[in-house]
Structures are given as structure tokens and as C-alpha cells.
Write an enzyme that holds these catalytic residues in place. Sequence first.
Site, PDB file in Angstrom:
ATOM      1  CG  HIS A  59      -1.116   1.810  -4.330  1.00 31.04           C
ATOM      2  ND1 HIS A  59      -1.481   1.785  -5.663  1.00 31.04           N
ATOM      3  CD2 HIS A  59      -1.391   0.574  -3.835  1.00 31.04           C
ATOM      4  CE1 HIS A  59      -1.969   0.591  -5.943  1.00 31.04           C
ATOM      5  NE2 HIS A  59      -1.922  -0.165  -4.881  1.00 31.04           N
ATOM      6  CD  GLU A  97      -2.726  -1.252  -0.159  1.00 28.28           C
ATOM      7  OE1 GLU A  97      -3.104  -0.217  -0.722  1.00 28.28           O
ATOM      8  OE2 GLU A  97      -2.934  -2.391  -0.635  1.00 28.28           O
TER       9      GLU A  97
END
Length: 201
Positions: free
Chosen positions: A201, A198
Site C-alpha cells: 500500500h 500492507e
Amino acid sequence: MLKSETSIGSLRSVSEVIFSAKNSSVYLKIYEQKSWISQQNQYNWKMTKIKGIYQANEPILRQIAKPVPLVEIKSPKIRRLIKKMKTALAGEKDGVAIAAPQIGAAIRIFIVAGKWLGKRKGEISNNEKPLKDLVCINPELVSISKKKKESEEGCLSVRWLYGKVQRARNVTIQAFDEEGKEFVRGAGGILAQIFQHEIDH
């Protein structure tokens, strides 16, 4: 997304697939029969959203996400965004986490589904009540173990494609929750993998 369905070989990061998407073709590093090949037109990259989740050809997925100003963390705008992220994540049965750029906001927020918190891969029980989703705002990796592990990994923005990715076995992150409170959390196993993905990102 961690279950393998379509293999895309070894990647440093699933974001490599996003960066390699070109028009309606995607060039994937696939090791097959001892040679790298390109795979074209097998997937419909013209589809930009799946249930509100942006797919590989969206420019926003290539942008560098910006931090959220601390004074805005509890603002109506950020609260609406977090609610939208939770809804999108809950709509994907196999989804483990989602980042703000995946729903069109290039800012540093990700959410981990509560059912994956405190668990190891393969230990999720359908009868067990999941924990509350973990909201991480302006997350930073503050500690990364030297030991690494290669695991299958996917992304809600490159649907149904999976690859083997090298990740640190253990990490510690520092972030703010949705109430603006700073926290530090260590993780190993599947959660460490999620944190690293994550933050990519």
C-alpha cells in the site's frame, strides 16, 4: 482478508485490481475457460468508502505513501490517525490489517489486528484474548525468503474480491511503533503475507 468468496485469478498484488479500476467498470484479470476476460459493472466502484475505508476508485490509493518524519510519530495528528485506523479495522470482522492510505492518508503506516499476531491461518479461537494491535510506522522489508507460496488474498479497499497472490514465505520488517521506538520483527505464514500486502500500500 484471506477467505475466498469471489475469485479474481492470479495477481502479483491485490493493488493490480485497484490500478485497473476505471470509472464504474473494473477490468479484472480473470482466467476462465482458458481465456482472459474483462468483468464490467458487476461491482459498484462509485462507492468510495465502506465504513470510512476508501475503495478502489480513490486516487489516494494510487499515490506513493510518504514516510512519517520521526519527530511527528508521537504528535496529536499521528495519534488521531492511528486511532482512526484502529477503529476502521475493528469495524471489519474479517479484516486482518489496514494501511493509512485506505483511510485517506498517504503516509507509511499500517496496523495488524492483534488477533492475527503469532497465529497461523485457521488457528484463531473466538475464546482466546487477542494481543494488542501491531502498529508499524515507516515499515521496510529487510529480509525476504526465496521460497514463495501462492495464497488467496483480498483487500479492504477492493471489497469481496479475492485472488491468488505469490508471496515470500518468510520476511523480516523494520519499523517504528506508535511510541517512536524502532523494532525488527520476523514473520512466517499468515503474518508474513500480511506484512507484504500492507507494505504494498
